[in-house]
Enzyme design. Structure first.
Site, PDB file in Angstrom:
ATOM      1  N   ASN A 233      35.929  33.658  54.980  1.00  0.00           N
ATOM      2  CA  ASN A 233      35.718  34.687  54.793  1.00  0.00           C
ATOM      3  C   ASN A 233      35.864  35.632  56.067  1.00  0.00           C
ATOM      4  O   ASN A 233      35.259  35.042  57.065  1.00  0.00           O
ATOM      5  CB  ASN A 233      34.482  35.350  54.258  1.00  0.00           C
TER       6      ASN A 233
ATOM      7  N   SER B 192      34.758  36.805  49.811  1.00  0.00           N
ATOM      8  CA  SER B 192      33.740  37.682  49.531  1.00  0.00           C
ATOM      9  C   SER B 192      32.708  38.021  50.625  1.00  0.00           C
ATOM     10  O   SER B 192      32.421  36.901  51.167  1.00  0.00           O
ATOM     11  CB  SER B 192      33.279  37.330  48.276  1.00  0.00           C
TER      12      SER B 192
ATOM     13  N   CYS C 128      29.600  48.042  18.273  1.00  0.00           N
ATOM     14  CA  CYS C 128      29.748  46.627  17.430  1.00  0.00           C
ATOM     15  C   CYS C 128      29.994  45.377  18.313  1.00  0.00           C
ATOM     16  O   CYS C 128      30.371  44.426  17.788  1.00  0.00           O
ATOM     17  CB  CYS C 128      30.752  46.947  16.606  1.00  0.00           C
TER      18      CYS C 128
ATOM     19  N   CYS D 184      41.545  34.813  54.437  1.00  0.00           N
ATOM     20  CA  CYS D 184      41.354  33.736  53.378  1.00  0.00           C
ATOM     21  C   CYS D 184      43.073  33.507  53.070  1.00  0.00           C
ATOM     22  O   CYS D 184      43.287  32.173  52.443  1.00  0.00           O
ATOM     23  CB  CYS D 184      40.520  34.011  52.259  1.00  0.00           C
TER      24      CYS D 184
ATOM     25  N   VAL E  29      38.763  42.199  38.464  1.00  0.00           N
ATOM     26  CA  VAL E  29      38.887  42.666  37.138  1.00  0.00           C
ATOM     27  C   VAL E  29      40.061  42.943  36.575  1.00  0.00           C
ATOM     28  O   VAL E  29      40.566  43.360  35.652  1.00  0.00           O
ATOM     29  CB  VAL E  29      37.901  43.959  36.600  1.00  0.00           C
TER      30      VAL E  29
ATOM     31  N   CYS F 134      36.102  53.505  18.236  1.00  0.00           N
ATOM     32  CA  CYS F 134      36.215  52.129  17.591  1.00  0.00           C
ATOM     33  C   CYS F 134      36.796  52.304  16.236  1.00  0.00           C
ATOM     34  O   CYS F 134      36.220  52.846  15.323  1.00  0.00           O
ATOM     35  CB  CYS F 134      35.038  51.195  17.575  1.00  0.00           C
TER      36      CYS F 134
ATOM     37  N   HIS G 295      32.680  40.151  36.317  1.00  0.00           N
ATOM     38  CA  HIS G 295      32.391  41.492  35.906  1.00  0.00           C
ATOM     39  C   HIS G 295      33.526  41.976  34.887  1.00  0.00           C
ATOM     40  O   HIS G 295      33.760  43.342  34.654  1.00  0.00           O
ATOM     41  CB  HIS G 295      32.818  42.245  37.222  1.00  0.00           C
TER      42      HIS G 295
ATOM     43  N   GLY H  78      34.667  38.081  58.896  1.00  0.00           N
ATOM     44  CA  GLY H  78      33.476  38.721  59.075  1.00  0.00           C
ATOM     45  C   GLY H  78      32.198  38.244  58.425  1.00  0.00           C
ATOM     46  O   GLY H  78      32.218  37.150  57.817  1.00  0.00           O
TER      47      GLY H  78
END
Length: 180
Positions: free
Chosen positions: A150, A125, A36, A168, A9, A84, A25, A152
């Site tokens: 990855n 991931s 709204c 990675c 994010v 808002c 996400h 693991g």
């Protein structure tokens, strides 16, 4: 690479120069109204909060291990929350919090991209949460090759056609150096 689907994010993919990024996400750089659905740049909302709470930036805060700031109780009591400006509704970062659902249009865009792709590459991931794992399951169910880079175990190890069990960042850097 037709599309990068990220669970991050923080906007780092875009800052690194990636153009086709879908933030599964959401992103911390946007704030949305829960009533709204109007979106605002996070920096603008930060200005509103600073104006409504003069002097708060000068206050000290102790950072917690989870990234939260621990401030004096008196700041909690006196803090003014920005509403808002369009409808007076509640504003929140445009991110999916734990327990929330990923918006259906985002999931649909990911599914469409996977359906159009020749394969799926998962980078860094563990796929332990459903929001990411579902795309590997979908690609596998469509007979698309799925590969992961990855360290693991991942939740999808039994669905992968290939797996590079290395860091990675290091692996992709070495791969880039070889192709240069």
């Amino acid at each position: 690479i037709a599309l990068i689907i990220t669970q991050n994010v923080d906007g780092l993919h875009q800052k690194a120069g990636s153009r086709s990024v879908l933030e599964l996400h959401g992103g911390l750089h946007r704030v949305i109204c829960l009533a709204c659905r109007q979106a605002y740049p996070r920096a603008l909302v930060q200005e509103w909060l600073s104006e409504a709470n003069p002097g708060i930036a000068a206050e000290s805060a102790r950072a917690g291990p989870d990234g939260d700031a621990h401030v004096a109780e008196s700041l909690h009591v006196a803090f003014c929350i920005a509403d808002c400006p369009s409808c007076g509704g509640v504003l929140k970062p445009d991110v999916v919090f734990f327990g929330d659902s990923v918006p259906r249009d985002r999931v649909g865009a990911c599914i469409d991209a996977i359906d159009a792709a020749s394969g799926l590459l998962v980078v860094g991931s563990s796929l332990m949460v459903w929001s990411g794992f579902r795309f590997v399951a979908h690609a596998h169910g469509r007979g698309k090759p799925v590969m992961a880079i990855n360290l693991g175990k991942t939740r999808a190890d039994d669905l992968l056609d290939a797996k590079v069990e290395q860091d990675c960042d290091e692996f992709l850097h070495r791969l880039r150096m070889r192709s240069s």
